[in-house]
Design a protein around this motif. Sequence first.
Motif, PDB file in Angstrom:
ATOM      1  N   GLU A  80     -25.044  46.944 -93.930  1.00 53.46           N
ATOM      2  CA  GLU A  80     -23.792  47.178 -94.648  1.00 53.46           C
ATOM      3  C   GLU A  80     -23.517  45.982 -95.548  1.00 53.46           C
ATOM      4  O   GLU A  80     -23.448  44.841 -95.091  1.00 53.46           O
ATOM      5  N   GLY A  82     -20.925  44.859 -98.801  1.00 54.62           N
ATOM      6  CA  GLY A  82     -19.766  45.258 -99.583  1.00 54.62           C
ATOM      7  C   GLY A  82     -18.995  46.351 -98.885  1.00 54.62           C
ATOM      8  O   GLY A  82     -19.135  46.592 -97.684  1.00 54.62           O
ATOM      9  N   GLU A  83     -18.180  47.055 -99.626  1.00 57.39           N
ATOM     10  CA  GLU A  83     -17.313  48.078 -99.039  1.00 57.39           C
ATOM     11  C   GLU A  83     -17.997  49.441 -98.911  1.00 57.39           C
ATOM     12  O   GLU A  83     -17.681  50.207 -98.013  1.00 57.39           O
ATOM     13  N   ASP A  84     -18.908  49.748 -99.801  1.00 57.81           N
ATOM     14  CA  ASP A  84     -19.470  51.102 -99.799  1.00 57.81           C
ATOM     15  C   ASP A  84     -20.988  51.139 -99.889  1.00 57.81           C
ATOM     16  O   ASP A  84     -21.569  52.168-100.220  1.00 57.81           O
TER      17      ASP A  84
END
Length: 236
Positions: A80, A82-84
């Motif tokens: 994972e 960052g955010e997306d």
Amino acid sequence: MAERNNNSKPNNKNGEPKDPPNNAEEVPEEESAKKKELEELPPFEVVEGSRIPASSFMFQFKNVEYSSGRNKTLLCYKVERGEDQVFHGYLEDEHVSAHAEEAFFSNVLPQFLSSGAVSVTCYVSSSPCVNCAACIARCLRRNKTLKLRLVVARLFQWEESEIRGALRGITSAGCQLRMMKSADYLYVWQNFVEPDIVLNEEGESEQKSEQGAFIPWEDLDENSRYYEEKLSEILR
């Protein structure tokens, strides 16, 4: 526990390489180049965005105490960033010169560490050997923004003092190490496993098992608790 065998295959039954006969025909340049390319392929398989056959998962990830015949390591990873940005994949080693863990932390993970914080969760069929543990510890020390969770099905040769010290070493370097539980098996099954495909009487392919139908073996939870106790003793 099953030993990890790093010996490569001998060239003949006596284990000694054979010299080519004096009258051997020359190998075509194209064929020679192809052979060299195959010889240089890494001794592990990296499968991106694919899934493990169900039968292989059920055998290799089974958390038995004496893992006879389980001489291959499977590593499923979730990265994972960052955010997306979420990346999935798995590695499978053949125990020639590199284990799956070493391959992941040396060859795969660095491509995700170029910038920013990274969170990695690895589900592995057995805990790392001494060399792989050292590789993991080095990676953590060099990358302070890396957050790592290592979730393992079995403890590899946990009775050995060097192995016990290696496991303590990766936790002191910042790795969160724990044993797989029922919920972890279900997660891996749903996200990394594909049904086995078989041929019916008409020669057509069909699924041998349904993707969502993970059926735990009878002593899964008992074995998990057993390994949890051993790991707790090691990390004290």
